[in-house]
Scaffold this motif. Sequence first.
Motif, short mmCIF file in Angstrom:
data_model
loop_
_atom_site.label_atom_id
_atom_site.label_comp_id
_atom_site.label_asym_id
_atom_site.label_seq_id
_atom_site.Cartn_x
_atom_site.Cartn_y
_atom_site.Cartn_z
N UNK A 102 0.81 -1.22 0.00
CA UNK A 102 0.00 0.00 0.00
C UNK A 102 0.84 1.27 0.00
N UNK A 103 2.00 1.23 0.63
CA UNK A 103 2.80 2.45 0.78
C UNK A 103 3.79 2.66 -0.37
N UNK A 104 3.80 1.78 -1.34
CA UNK A 104 4.75 1.89 -2.45
C UNK A 104 4.50 3.13 -3.31
N UNK A 105 5.58 3.69 -3.83
CA UNK A 105 5.50 4.68 -4.90
C UNK A 105 6.29 4.08 -6.05
N UNK A 106 5.57 3.59 -7.05
CA UNK A 106 6.21 2.85 -8.12
C UNK A 106 6.69 3.75 -9.26
N UNK A 107 7.70 3.27 -9.97
CA UNK A 107 8.25 4.02 -11.11
C UNK A 107 8.34 3.10 -12.33
N UNK A 108 8.00 3.65 -13.48
CA UNK A 108 8.15 2.94 -14.74
C UNK A 108 8.82 3.88 -15.74
N UNK A 109 9.75 3.34 -16.52
CA UNK A 109 10.56 4.15 -17.43
C UNK A 109 10.43 3.65 -18.87
N UNK A 110 10.28 4.59 -19.79
CA UNK A 110 10.27 4.31 -21.22
C UNK A 110 11.38 5.12 -21.87
N UNK A 111 12.15 4.47 -22.76
CA UNK A 111 13.17 5.16 -23.55
C UNK A 111 12.94 4.79 -25.02
N UNK A 112 12.54 5.78 -25.83
CA UNK A 112 12.19 5.45 -27.21
C UNK A 112 12.21 6.70 -28.09
N UNK A 113 12.71 6.52 -29.31
CA UNK A 113 12.61 7.56 -30.32
C UNK A 113 13.12 8.91 -29.88
N UNK A 114 12.33 9.94 -30.20
CA UNK A 114 12.76 11.32 -29.91
C UNK A 114 11.85 12.00 -28.89
N UNK A 115 11.25 11.22 -27.99
CA UNK A 115 10.36 11.78 -26.97
C UNK A 115 11.13 12.80 -26.13
N UNK A 116 10.66 14.03 -26.09
CA UNK A 116 11.35 15.08 -25.35
C UNK A 116 11.22 14.86 -23.85
N UNK A 117 10.02 14.58 -23.39
CA UNK A 117 9.82 14.32 -21.96
C UNK A 117 8.35 14.25 -21.62
N UNK A 118 7.91 13.13 -21.06
CA UNK A 118 6.53 12.96 -20.64
C UNK A 118 6.51 12.34 -19.24
N UNK A 119 5.70 12.89 -18.36
CA UNK A 119 5.61 12.40 -16.98
C UNK A 119 4.15 12.35 -16.55
N UNK A 120 3.77 11.22 -15.97
CA UNK A 120 2.43 11.06 -15.43
C UNK A 120 2.52 10.46 -14.03
N UNK A 121 1.80 11.05 -13.09
CA UNK A 121 1.66 10.45 -11.76
C UNK A 121 0.21 9.99 -11.64
N UNK A 122 0.06 8.71 -11.34
CA UNK A 122 -1.26 8.09 -11.26
C UNK A 122 -1.63 7.81 -9.80
N UNK A 123 -2.82 8.24 -9.43
CA UNK A 123 -3.41 7.92 -8.13
C UNK A 123 -4.59 7.01 -8.43
N UNK A 124 -4.48 5.73 -8.10
CA UNK A 124 -5.51 4.77 -8.50
C UNK A 124 -6.06 4.02 -7.29
N UNK A 125 -7.38 3.87 -7.27
CA UNK A 125 -8.04 3.11 -6.22
C UNK A 125 -9.20 2.34 -6.84
N UNK A 126 -9.96 1.64 -6.03
CA UNK A 126 -11.09 0.88 -6.55
C UNK A 126 -12.10 1.82 -7.20
N UNK A 127 -12.32 1.65 -8.51
CA UNK A 127 -13.35 2.42 -9.20
C UNK A 127 -12.95 3.80 -9.65
N UNK A 128 -11.70 4.21 -9.45
CA UNK A 128 -11.32 5.58 -9.81
C UNK A 128 -9.82 5.68 -10.04
N UNK A 129 -9.46 6.48 -11.01
CA UNK A 129 -8.05 6.75 -11.27
C UNK A 129 -7.88 8.22 -11.63
N UNK A 130 -6.96 8.88 -10.98
CA UNK A 130 -6.64 10.28 -11.27
C UNK A 130 -5.22 10.32 -11.81
#
Length: 274
Positions: free
Chosen positions: A204-232
């Motif tokens: 429950x207390x984890x803050x997870x990270x996922x990384x993508x390296x591809x092409x010429x992407x300048x920079x994209x960042x998303x922080x997801x807050x997800x629970x049962x029935x809802x995601x922000x």
Amino acid sequence: MTTAAPRIAIVGVAGRMGRTLVNAVCQDDGATLAAGIVEPGSSLVGADLGELAGVGRLGISAVDSLASVVDDIDVLIDFTTPAVTLANLAFCAEHGKGIVIGTTGLSDAELEKLDGYAQRVPMVFAPNMSVGVNLTLKLLETAARALGDEGYDIEVIEAHHRHKVDAPSGTALRMGEVVAAALDRNLKEHGVFERVGQCGPRQASEIGFATVRAGDIVGEHTVMFATEGERIEITHKASSRMTFARGAVRAARWVSGQGVGRYGMNDVLGLDEQ
């Protein structure tokens, strides 16, 4: 230091970010491009900075030594590597110059060295100079305080071009730090940077990270807050390095009027005063 049109030097002027910074300074009426530095012995020594950046001849030649332009500059902008940045920071401290640091991938030991100069040089250090990213960090702080302890899982997803050498990005780590601080967690303890094989269910207390390296992407960042029935999701996408460059020039203008100390983009933008 002067608050009027500080004379700016750019390190790594031959690189993609360096060329963009030249362009950004040229577009800014409140700053003056004074020098551009390339690697010692580079074949680009003597090249016109404007021609390197594709903005037309400026009459300013690239040099391979900060010492050769020390009397011509007020502020240095550095988006290079940790070792080069620390050497340039020492130079600025010795000669009374301000510095804006956008270098990422600094180790804890290197960050401590950076802190050691806080009483000797005015510096702005930020893993991301974009105004939009720094506003996003304030949004994340608010969201984490409202949602994080109410059963929401938190994940940070970032994507960059294939040439980026550090991961996760400095911006992603900063986002994780902001969220962790808002929840009174330590990112070193709760950050999860790899999930492979039978890693077990998410804690429950984890803050997870996922990384993508591809092409010429300048920079994209998303922080997801997800629970049962809802995601922000709170997302920032950069489509041009110019957004970082303009923020760095804004920081250079600001720091030229400051006393010694380590500052961040919150200081530059006045976000902590809101």
